[in-house]
Design a protein around this motif. Structure first.
Motif, PDB file in Angstrom:
ATOM      1  N   ASP A  71      -5.950   4.980   1.984  1.00 15.97           N
ATOM      2  CA  ASP A  71      -7.036   4.800   2.950  1.00 15.97           C
ATOM      3  C   ASP A  71      -7.626   6.175   3.220  1.00 15.97           C
ATOM      4  N   LEU A 118       6.678  -1.459   1.064  1.00 16.68           N
ATOM      5  CA  LEU A 118       5.851  -2.624   0.744  1.00 16.68           C
ATOM      6  C   LEU A 118       6.533  -3.897   1.242  1.00 16.68           C
ATOM      7  N   TRP A 149      -2.759   1.236  -0.971  1.00 21.24           N
ATOM      8  CA  TRP A 149      -2.339   0.211  -1.914  1.00 21.24           C
ATOM      9  C   TRP A 149      -1.699   0.831  -3.155  1.00 21.24           C
ATOM     10  N   ILE A 163       2.587  -0.292   3.707  1.00 21.06           N
ATOM     11  CA  ILE A 163       2.586  -0.421   5.170  1.00 21.06           C
ATOM     12  C   ILE A 163       3.226   0.781   5.866  1.00 21.06           C
ATOM     13  N   ASN A 217      -1.983  -4.064  -6.320  1.00 18.79           N
ATOM     14  CA  ASN A 217      -2.513  -5.016  -5.334  1.00 18.79           C
ATOM     15  C   ASN A 217      -1.601  -5.159  -4.122  1.00 18.79           C
ATOM     16  N   TYR A 218      -0.644  -4.262  -4.004  1.00 23.36           N
ATOM     17  CA  TYR A 218       0.355  -4.358  -2.945  1.00 23.36           C
ATOM     18  C   TYR A 218       0.043  -3.349  -1.843  1.00 23.36           C
ATOM     19  N   GLU A 219       0.001  -3.836  -0.604  1.00 21.90           N
ATOM     20  CA  GLU A 219      -0.343  -2.973   0.515  1.00 21.90           C
ATOM     21  C   GLU A 219       0.842  -2.079   0.901  1.00 21.90           C
TER      22      GLU A 219
END
Length: 390
Positions: free
Chosen positions: A85, A71, A51, A58, A54-56
């Motif tokens: 992660d 994103l 992240w 990818i 608040n933006y994942e």
């Protein structure tokens, strides 16, 4: 240029930084940061995810030495808290270092070179330049690898100029790179590599070889280590515990119990086949009595395609000429003929079944096809009865 924290400190999982750029392409946003710990995909190691605020994130890619974070949503903040992660990163790091050690031992023990490394969420493999590996070789490789893991060799990372490479026993020097990043496993090897690595071999965790398979004349070797190995062991341990409970036997007797069940099942299948053959004789006689020997059409509710084959054979033995049998249990159809008719069962299936979402094949005397539902099966049988000139 973004400062690459995954090189300077690969154990940074959270940090605060500034967004230095954002551009849009194909409804995705590519973000650059002042500092990043997100490792971009490369060298067989998948990209880090996580992240930015608040933006994942990818995906993460590198182009011309710049790192781009992909994103779905455009970030509005200038200063952001970032988080990767960490389980994914540790898993990738353990397997990347595990691959280095595994490849080095394959080469040292048996002179086998590694051609490529593949890592995903499900599997980790190396392709080896050899046509076969014996069980004795695999056991030896696994033992020596784990001996070196327990020995806790230090893993060092440093940079050299290309003209200094001859000072080190580097397995392979990449082309077109003047400044080389060297990963050294002390007492084992030097390797030019841009991936993330553990600080010592003990951080790899235990390594287990899983299986081999042929791949274009070479051997693909599957392995697992570290956190993923623990997860795999936990799942398998629970599976064995559940099976032991289900079969009401101890884990040490589980294999013996499964063998007994397998034999008992074979005996039941033999008995069932005997009984079904007797039933098929009666069924064939009844069908011929009702429909005659020239043409037989029948759809059953519960029979399997294998059982239709037995019934069909019984009908042929009773001199039936054309036999069309279907089963709603599997939505399959079997067409057979005695050989005395000038029709081609396989041609019928090939040319007509696709009109009813069916597919299959066969030869002149026997053909089989499957359908997506009962209705299509029934419509095809009606089509054969009404439209095909037999």
């Amino acid at each position: 240029m973004t400062e690459k924290l995954f090189y300077t400190d690969p154990k940074v999982f959270e940090w605060t930084t500034e967004i230095t750029g954002v551009f849009e392409h194909d409804d995705l946003y590519y973000v650059t940061l002042k500092e990043t710990a997100f490792y971009p995909e490369g060298g067989g190691q998948p990209a880090d995810l996580g992240w930015i605020g608040n933006y994942e994130v990818i995906d993460c890619i590198k182009k011309d030495e710049e790192v781009f974070h992909v994103l779905n949503t455009k970030p509005e903040e200038k200063v952001v808290d970032c988080k990767i992660d960490h389980y994914r990163r540790i898993d990738h790091t353990q397997h990347h270092s595990g691959q280095h050690l595994l490849s080095a031992i394959c080469l040292d023990l048996f002179g086998i070179n590694t051609l490529s490394f593949h890592l995903s969420n499900e599997t980790a493999t190396i392709d080896l330049d050899v046509s076969s590996l014996s069980d004795e070789q695999l056991n030896k490789i696994e033992k020596v690898v784990n001996d070196h893991i327990v020995a806790n060799h230090k893993v060092n990372v440093f940079y050299i100029n290309r003209d200094e490479a001859e000072k080190y026993d580097i397995r392979k020097i990449p082309e077109g790179i003047d400044r080389l990043r060297i990963v050294q496993i002390e007492n084992i090897e030097y390797n030019a590599c841009a991936g993330t690595h553990v600080n010592s071999t003990s951080e790899i965790g235990l390594l287990k070889l899983l299986k081999t398979e042929k791949m274009k004349g070479k051997i693909r070797l599957y392995f697992i280590c570290g956190l993923r190995l623990l997860k795999d062991y936990t799942e398998k341990h629970q599976l064995i515990a559940d099976l032991s409970k289900l079969l009401t036997t101890g884990q040490d007797l589980l294999l013996n119990q499964v063998e007994k069940l397998k034999e008992a099942n074979k005996e039941k299948e033999r008995n069932y086949t005997t009984l079904f053959n007797q039933y098929a004789d009666l069924l064939a006689n009844q069908i011929i009595k009702e429909q005659g020997k020239e043409k037989v059409y029948q759809i059953f509710q519960e029979l399997t395609i294998k059982e239709l084959g037995i019934v069909s054979q019984k009908l042929l033995e009773n001199e039936a000429q054309l036999i069309v049998l279907g089963t709603k249990n599997e939505n399959k159809l079997l067409i057979t003929q005695s050989g005395n008719l000038s029709i081609d069962c396989g041609k019928i299936v090939k040319e007509e079944a696709n009109k009813y979402n069916g597919k299959g094949g066969g030869n002149a005397k026997r053909a089989q096809c499957s359908f997506t539902n009962e209705q299509s099966l029934e419509q095809f049988v009606l089509h054969i009865k009404e439209k095909i000139n037999i």
